[in-house]
Scaffold this motif. Structure first.
Motif, PDB file in Angstrom:
ATOM      1  N   SER A   1       0.787  -1.161  -0.193  1.00 15.49           N
ATOM      2  CA  SER A   1       0.003  -0.037  -0.040  1.00 15.49           C
ATOM      3  C   SER A   1       0.724   1.316  -0.137  1.00 15.49           C
ATOM      4  O   SER A   1       0.285   2.311  -0.162  1.00 15.49           O
ATOM      5  CB  SER A   1      -0.783  -0.038   1.227  1.00 15.49           C
ATOM      6  N   LEU A   2       2.266   0.972   0.218  1.00 18.07           N
ATOM      7  CA  LEU A   2       2.992   2.327   0.276  1.00 18.07           C
ATOM      8  C   LEU A   2       3.029   2.987  -1.020  1.00 18.07           C
ATOM      9  O   LEU A   2       3.001   2.420  -2.400  1.00 18.07           O
ATOM     10  CB  LEU A   2       4.512   2.111   0.642  1.00 18.07           C
ATOM     11  N   ASP A   3       3.498   4.252  -0.963  1.00 19.12           N
ATOM     12  CA  ASP A   3       3.592   4.940  -2.404  1.00 19.12           C
ATOM     13  C   ASP A   3       5.151   4.945  -2.597  1.00 19.12           C
ATOM     14  O   ASP A   3       5.994   5.132  -2.234  1.00 19.12           O
ATOM     15  CB  ASP A   3       3.273   6.601  -2.094  1.00 19.12           C
ATOM     16  N   ARG A   4       5.143   4.341  -3.778  1.00 16.57           N
ATOM     17  CA  ARG A   4       6.785   3.814  -4.303  1.00 16.57           C
ATOM     18  C   ARG A   4       7.354   4.793  -4.987  1.00 16.57           C
ATOM     19  O   ARG A   4       8.703   4.973  -4.603  1.00 16.57           O
ATOM     20  CB  ARG A   4       6.588   2.573  -5.142  1.00 16.57           C
ATOM     21  N   GLY A   5       6.620   5.753  -5.634  1.00 15.06           N
ATOM     22  CA  GLY A   5       7.193   6.842  -6.293  1.00 15.06           C
ATOM     23  C   GLY A   5       8.551   6.533  -7.191  1.00 15.06           C
ATOM     24  O   GLY A   5       9.288   7.282  -7.173  1.00 15.06           O
ATOM     25  N   GLY A   6       8.254   5.558  -7.917  1.00 12.50           N
ATOM     26  CA  GLY A   6       9.284   5.148  -8.884  1.00 12.50           C
ATOM     27  C   GLY A   6      10.280   4.044  -8.182  1.00 12.50           C
ATOM     28  O   GLY A   6      11.471   3.833  -8.986  1.00 12.50           O
ATOM     29  N   ARG A   7      10.254   3.911  -7.036  1.00  7.99           N
ATOM     30  CA  ARG A   7      11.464   2.931  -6.416  1.00  7.99           C
ATOM     31  C   ARG A   7      11.144   1.375  -6.777  1.00  7.99           C
ATOM     32  O   ARG A   7       9.776   1.142  -6.850  1.00  7.99           O
ATOM     33  CB  ARG A   7      11.431   3.166  -4.938  1.00  7.99           C
ATOM     34  N   LYS A   8      12.174   0.771  -6.813  1.00 10.73           N
ATOM     35  CA  LYS A   8      12.133  -0.716  -6.860  1.00 10.73           C
ATOM     36  C   LYS A   8      11.736  -1.380  -5.296  1.00 10.73           C
ATOM     37  O   LYS A   8      12.633  -1.065  -4.357  1.00 10.73           O
ATOM     38  CB  LYS A   8      13.243  -1.178  -7.568  1.00 10.73           C
ATOM     39  N   VAL A   9      10.648  -2.246  -5.125  1.00  9.39           N
ATOM     40  CA  VAL A   9      10.439  -2.705  -4.060  1.00  9.39           C
ATOM     41  C   VAL A   9      10.516  -4.155  -4.027  1.00  9.39           C
ATOM     42  O   VAL A   9       9.586  -4.910  -4.813  1.00  9.39           O
ATOM     43  CB  VAL A   9       9.225  -1.951  -3.226  1.00  9.39           C
ATOM     44  N   SER A  10      11.177  -4.895  -3.391  1.00  5.12           N
ATOM     45  CA  SER A  10      10.950  -6.380  -3.225  1.00  5.12           C
ATOM     46  C   SER A  10      10.651  -6.995  -1.896  1.00  5.12           C
ATOM     47  O   SER A  10      10.962  -6.019  -1.008  1.00  5.12           O
ATOM     48  CB  SER A  10      12.683  -7.292  -3.487  1.00  5.12           C
ATOM     49  N   VAL A  11       9.876  -7.974  -1.798  1.00  2.01           N
ATOM     50  CA  VAL A  11       9.756  -8.627  -0.656  1.00  2.01           C
ATOM     51  C   VAL A  11      10.105 -10.236  -0.433  1.00  2.01           C
ATOM     52  O   VAL A  11       9.894 -10.896  -1.200  1.00  2.01           O
ATOM     53  CB  VAL A  11       7.912  -8.565  -0.413  1.00  2.01           C
ATOM     54  N   ILE A  12      10.708 -10.374   0.449  1.00  2.00           N
ATOM     55  CA  ILE A  12      11.259 -11.525   0.835  1.00  2.00           C
ATOM     56  C   ILE A  12      10.634 -12.123   2.078  1.00  2.00           C
ATOM     57  O   ILE A  12      10.696 -11.692   2.939  1.00  2.00           O
ATOM     58  CB  ILE A  12      12.778 -11.745   1.053  1.00  2.00           C
ATOM     59  N   VAL A  13       9.893 -13.337   1.781  1.00  2.00           N
ATOM     60  CA  VAL A  13       8.982 -13.971   2.947  1.00  2.00           C
ATOM     61  C   VAL A  13       9.986 -15.456   3.267  1.00  2.00           C
ATOM     62  O   VAL A  13      10.167 -16.109   2.376  1.00  2.00           O
ATOM     63  CB  VAL A  13       7.822 -14.281   2.500  1.00  2.00           C
ATOM     64  N   VAL A  14      10.698 -15.348   4.237  1.00  2.00           N
ATOM     65  CA  VAL A  14      11.507 -16.379   4.881  1.00  2.00           C
ATOM     66  C   VAL A  14      10.377 -17.348   5.816  1.00  2.00           C
ATOM     67  O   VAL A  14      10.207 -17.119   6.810  1.00  2.00           O
ATOM     68  CB  VAL A  14      12.704 -16.080   5.520  1.00  2.00           C
ATOM     69  N   ASP A  15      10.173 -18.511   5.257  1.00  2.00           N
ATOM     70  CA  ASP A  15       9.515 -19.330   6.042  1.00  2.00           C
ATOM     71  C   ASP A  15      10.433 -20.268   7.057  1.00  2.00           C
ATOM     72  O   ASP A  15      10.795 -21.191   6.552  1.00  2.00           O
ATOM     73  CB  ASP A  15       8.554 -20.405   5.383  1.00  2.00           C
ATOM     74  N   ASN A  16      10.083 -19.919   8.384  1.00  2.00           N
ATOM     75  CA  ASN A  16      11.299 -20.435   9.360  1.00  2.00           C
ATOM     76  C   ASN A  16      10.687 -21.925   9.675  1.00  2.00           C
ATOM     77  O   ASN A  16      10.623 -22.169  10.883  1.00  2.00           O
ATOM     78  CB  ASN A  16      11.533 -19.557  10.514  1.00  2.00           C
ATOM     79  N   ALA A  17      10.426 -22.753   8.742  1.00  2.00           N
ATOM     80  CA  ALA A  17       9.935 -24.185   8.919  1.00  2.00           C
ATOM     81  C   ALA A  17       8.730 -24.036   9.829  1.00  2.00           C
ATOM     82  O   ALA A  17       8.596 -24.886  10.731  1.00  2.00           O
ATOM     83  CB  ALA A  17      11.347 -25.030   9.756  1.00  2.00           C
ATOM     84  N   SER A  18       7.610 -23.572   9.418  1.00  2.00           N
ATOM     85  CA  SER A  18       6.183 -23.486  10.078  1.00  2.00           C
ATOM     86  C   SER A  18       5.883 -24.794  10.040  1.00  2.00           C
ATOM     87  O   SER A  18       5.937 -25.303   9.083  1.00  2.00           O
ATOM     88  CB  SER A  18       5.495 -22.464   9.415  1.00  2.00           C
ATOM     89  N   PRO A  19       5.407 -25.136  11.291  1.00  2.00           N
ATOM     90  CA  PRO A  19       5.005 -26.749  11.117  1.00  2.00           C
ATOM     91  C   PRO A  19       3.634 -26.902  10.867  1.00  2.00           C
ATOM     92  O   PRO A  19       3.061 -27.981  10.626  1.00  2.00           O
ATOM     93  CB  PRO A  19       5.271 -27.071  12.841  1.00  2.00           C
ATOM     94  N   ASN A  20       2.608 -26.005  10.600  1.00  2.00           N
ATOM     95  CA  ASN A  20       1.530 -26.069  10.271  1.00  2.00           C
ATOM     96  C   ASN A  20       1.011 -25.666   8.875  1.00  2.00           C
ATOM     97  O   ASN A  20      -0.143 -25.526   8.609  1.00  2.00           O
ATOM     98  CB  ASN A  20       0.608 -25.200  11.247  1.00  2.00           C
ATOM     99  N   GLY A  21       1.884 -25.510   7.906  1.00  2.00           N
ATOM    100  CA  GLY A  21       1.885 -25.554   6.531  1.00  2.00           C
ATOM    101  C   GLY A  21       1.484 -24.101   6.088  1.00  2.00           C
ATOM    102  O   GLY A  21       0.868 -23.900   4.960  1.00  2.00           O
ATOM    103  N   THR A  22       1.619 -23.381   6.996  1.00  2.00           N
ATOM    104  CA  THR A  22       1.039 -21.651   6.635  1.00  2.00           C
ATOM    105  C   THR A  22       1.921 -21.105   5.797  1.00  2.00           C
ATOM    106  O   THR A  22       1.608 -20.199   5.058  1.00  2.00           O
ATOM    107  CB  THR A  22       0.857 -20.869   8.056  1.00  2.00           C
TER     108      THR A  22
END
Length: 290
Positions: free
Chosen positions: A31-52
């Motif tokens: 939802s942030l105003d990027r204003g021409g910036r490059k934005v990457s999101v890295i989700v690191v799943d820390n071995a969640s035991p419930n499949g989430t």
């Protein structure tokens, strides 16, 4: 470092256990105003035991500049975050890397502009925003001075008392008593300031830090990562910075429905790991410098 024409931000979110909470954090970034910036999101799943983790992966895999990494085992807080930090540094070549808890939500729509304004004037290595909980508690700055000497001994002594109280099932009474006398923030703590210890639920790293390190000190499993980070910065002449103009909501939620034994188990885990971390900190960080 000068800010490049196209600034690249990478957000590292360490996921464990709750897909809905993690997705709320992701949506706050989108939802942030990027204003021409490059934005990457890295989700690191820390071995969640419930499949989430797989649930999150399915929701983000079609989105541009979203990355999913699965840890085969729970690496803890520092090592788990460092998987994403190294990916953002070495693979994505990000200019700023933000490590954020999956229960953190960015409230400042002009987040990027505020970060860049602060970096232009202060050249920080690590930036901490205003982090408040749903009940209005402000979590930054965590400390104004490095934990060492008498204050370190006092903190360790308090943890041993807490450990004993938890074993005796009287820690809830102590907690209730302490809540009646909350620590009030000073006028200084409500203003922007440099070289203070920052809360670990949301940290923004510039190239001043990124070029020298691959993330957090990985000698701990959980807790006290902030003490290690602050000491690392101070011993390497790297500036930490608190900027209350940037607002983050930290959705810490206490499970009041948990049984007394479940609460006791969780508290024992926290206190024991804090003591382990501070033992390493005392011997291998502060002890070698003092």
């Amino acid at each position: 470092m000068t800010i490049p024409k196209i600034v690249h931000y990478a957000f590292v979110i360490l996921h464990y256990g709750d897909a809905a909470v993690t997705m709320e954090a992701i949506e706050s970034i989108r939802s942030l105003d990027r204003g021409g910036r490059k934005v990457s999101v890295i989700v690191v799943d820390n071995a969640s035991p419930n499949g989430t983790g797989e649930q999150v992966k399915k929701q983000i895999e079609s989105l541009p500049d979203f990355h999913y990494i699965l840890n085969e085992e729970n690496l803890g807080f520092a090592r788990g975050n460092n998987v994403g930090f190294k990916y953002a540094k070495n693979e994505l070549k990000a200019d700023f890397i933000a490590l954020m808890n999956n229960d953190a939500v960015i409230e400042s729509a002009d987040f990027f502009a505020l970060v860049e304004q602060d970096y232009s004037s202060e050249k920080f290595a690590v930036l901490g925003p205003s982090i408040h909980t749903p009940v209005g508690k402000e979590q930054n700055p965590l400390r104004l001075k490095m934990l060492r000497g008498f204050r370190l001994k006092l903190t360790v002594a308090y943890l041993w008392v807490d450990l004993l109280a938890t074993f005796l099932l009287i820690s809830p009474m102590i907690s209730c008593l302490l809540k009646k006398f909350p620590r009030k923030q000073t006028r200084q703590e409500l203003s922007a300031m440099n070289n203070v210890e920052l809360h670990g639920s949301f940290l923004i790293f510039s190239l001043e830090f990124i070029e020298k390190f691959d993330g957090l000190d990985d000698r701990t499993f959980m807790y006290c990562e902030e003490e290690f980070l602050f000491a690392r910065c101070m011993f390497n002449n790297l500036k930490t910075r608190f900027n209350p103009a940037i607002r983050i909501l930290h959705n810490e939620v206490e499970n009041r429905k948990a049984s007394i034994l479940q609460q006791r188990k969780k508290r024992l885990f926290r206190v024991k790991n804090c003591l382990k971390s501070l033992k390493i900190y005392s011997r291998n960080v502060v002890g070698k410098i003092s």
